[in-house]
Design an enzyme around this catalytic site. Structure first.
Site, PDB file in Angstrom:
ATOM      1  N   GLU A 167     -42.394   4.452 -21.262  1.00 45.03           N
ATOM      2  CA  GLU A 167     -41.924   3.073 -21.278  1.00 45.03           C
ATOM      3  C   GLU A 167     -42.643   2.196 -22.299  1.00 45.03           C
ATOM      4  OE1 GLU A 167     -41.925   1.592 -17.247  1.00 45.03           O
ATOM      5  OE2 GLU A 167     -40.413   3.023 -16.610  1.00 45.03           O
ATOM      6  N   GLU A 353     -36.608   8.405 -14.721  1.00 44.57           N
ATOM      7  CA  GLU A 353     -37.018   7.630 -13.542  1.00 44.57           C
ATOM      8  C   GLU A 353     -35.831   6.852 -13.010  1.00 44.57           C
ATOM      9  OE1 GLU A 353     -40.366   4.927 -13.810  1.00 44.57           O
ATOM     10  OE2 GLU A 353     -41.544   6.423 -14.889  1.00 44.57           O
TER      11      GLU A 353
HETATM   12  O1  IFM Z   1     -44.120   2.327 -10.914  1.00 49.62           O
HETATM   13  C1  IFM Z   1     -43.436   2.147 -12.093  1.00 49.62           C
HETATM   14  C2  IFM Z   1     -43.762   3.256 -13.068  1.00 49.62           C
HETATM   15  O2  IFM Z   1     -45.122   3.310 -13.340  1.00 49.62           O
HETATM   16  C3  IFM Z   1     -43.036   3.062 -14.377  1.00 49.62           C
HETATM   17  N1  IFM Z   1     -41.636   2.814 -14.169  1.00 49.62           N
HETATM   18  C4  IFM Z   1     -41.239   1.863 -13.176  1.00 49.62           C
HETATM   19  C5  IFM Z   1     -41.935   2.142 -11.870  1.00 49.62           C
HETATM   20  C6  IFM Z   1     -41.518   1.103 -10.804  1.00 49.62           C
HETATM   21  O3  IFM Z   1     -41.890  -0.170 -11.209  1.00 49.62           O
END
Ligand code: IFM
Length: 442
Positions: A167, A353
């Site tokens: 990210e 994710e």
């Molecule tokens: O917990 C985070 C993760 O570290 C990165 N992506 C989003 C998740 C939820 O906020």
């Protein structure tokens, strides 16, 4: 009810994701101090000033957690290696215990028939490197390349896939423009530099891993649908600027070697000298692209006279998760389609994710999470839609295996398929864990 494995192409992979600082317990095993420890120790930054010192104590409970992954029937596990655990000072002498831990993690996955999917950086920058300017300092690309060499020389022969940075928007914008994550800056010049250097570091790490003979290398971007808060030209423009900053800047740099004009309008003057010359490094060929998707946001124009980007977020009307994030599954197929059409063509796409911080488990039985099951079902349906339109989506990872440290919000939001009791640290599978198990094993 979740769709079954058999409703997806036969080579489609299902996984769960976590990250080092959020689960391992960073006060243990010889890890160095990180900028998250510093950020959390500064009043007002993190709920309850909580940090990742103990977290889920995964460091000492790894075998139990890997058994749970196997029990659920997951094909792949997406984890991250901590820079500060491998190199406590960020550079120099490696921490032997840290290298041994990741070695055992990879072997433990392989023994259980689970593919290891490694991420090199999920936000725990060693404090000594933060002291040197962290992501603002161009040298971070070389420091990161050296760290990549150390950890991947140890586990790179056995991981199934690897991605340098999780990210980039959060690493750069959220942390240097909004100040919401470590190092907590609110500075446009720092932001521009971090946004560029994070991509340069991606490119350098990818070169190192290719040099080690590794394959199946990717990049993971998070995207959030940016929609106009109302049907006006100014609101549409605000949404477009946000879309460029959040959703297009990083993938455009990685795959096309350029940045969107809407972002250059604001950040161009603050980018480091010679930034255009770095794209040969940044656009190293990758083998897949990862999308992290959770929600959408609504935007409107800021009051007259506001500086760039001159946008304001407006609360949306849809049902929300415990993060106060709107639930908008359609955004997932929007981005999967957009990524293929505008950026990556035939390249495999993974949803690296997707998941939610549940509300129902906070108010009633902590193991009853029907809202999470509904969220996952609705998003998996959108993945199926994209696959049926010919988008090469090859896998889906749910965030997260375990309840864990949710950064500035501490331990209150619970994203896990598995409940963690924050006193005993015992693990208790939730209803969503059983639903996934049934879907994957049927
Ligand atoms: O917990 C985070 C993760 O570290 C990165 N992506 C989003 C998740 C939820 O906020």
């Amino acid at each position: 009810m979740l769709p079954h494995r058999s409703d997806f192409p036969s080579d489609f992979l299902f996984g769960a994701a976590t990250s080092a600082y959020q689960i391992e317990g960073h006060a243990q095993g010889g890890a160095g101090r990180t900028h998250w420890d510093d950020f959390a120790a500064t009043p007002g930054n993190v709920a309850g000033a909580e940090n990742g010192s103990i977290a889920c104590d995964h460091l000492n409970r790894m075998d139990e957690d890997l058994d749970l992954l196997k029990d659920a029937g997951f094909d792949v596990y997406r984890f991250s290696t901590s820079w500060a655990r491998v190199l406590p000072e960020g550079r120099g002498t490696p921490n032997a215990q840290g290298l041994d831990f990741y070695d055992r993690l990879v072997d433990g996955l392989l023994e259980r028939g689970i593919k290891p999917a490694a991420t090199l950086y999920h936000w725990e920058l060693p404090s000594p490197l933060s002291d040197l300017g962290g992501w603002r300092n161009r040298d971070i690309a070389s420091w990161f390349a050296d760290y990549t060499e150390v950890i991947m020389s140890r586990i790179g022969d056995r991981v199934w896939s690897a991605a340098p940075i999780n990210e980039p928007w959060c690493v750069a914008w959220l942390s240097h423009f909004e100040g919401a994550h470590a190092p907590g800056l609110r500075d446009i010049r720092a932001t521009a530099r971090a946004m560029h250097h994070v991509l340069l570091a991606h490119g350098r790490a990818t070169q190192v891993m290719r040099g080690l003979g590794m394959t199946n290398l990717g990049a993971v971007c998070n995207m959030e649908l940016a929609a106009p808060a109302q049907e006006t030209e100014t609101a549409r423009h605000a949404a477009q600027v946000q879309d460029a900053i959040y959703n297009r800047f990083f993938i455009s740099g990685l795959t096309k070697g350029c940045y969107p004009d809407e972002v250059l309008d604001g950040l161009g003057a603050h980018l480091p000298d010679g930034w255009q010359d770095d794209f040969d490094t940044i656009t190293q060929p990758i083998d897949w692209i990862g999308l992290n998707y959770y929600t959408r946001k609504l935007y409107d124009a800021a009051p007259a006279g506001a500086p760039w980007p001159a946008t304001v977020e407006v609360e949306g009307p849809l049902p929300k998760t415990a993060m106060n994030w709107e639930i908008y599954p359609e955004g997932l197929s929007h981005f999967l389609t957009m990524i293929q059409r505008d950026y990556t063509g035939d390249l495999p796409i993974y949803v690296t994710e997707n998941g939610m911080a549940g509300l129902s488990e906070l108010t009633g039985d902590p193991l009853s999470d029907p809202d999470r099951i509904a969220y996952l079902a609705a998003h998996l349906e959108q993945v199926q839609n994209a696959v049926s339109q010919g988008v090469p989506v090859k896998g889906y990872f749910t965030w997260s295996l375990l309840d864990n440290y949710e950064w500035a919000l501490g331990y209150a939001p619970r994203f896990g398929l598995i409940h963690v009791d924050w006193t005993s640290l015992n693990r208790y599978p939730k209803a969503s864990f059983s639903a996934i198990k049934e879907a994957l094993n049927s």
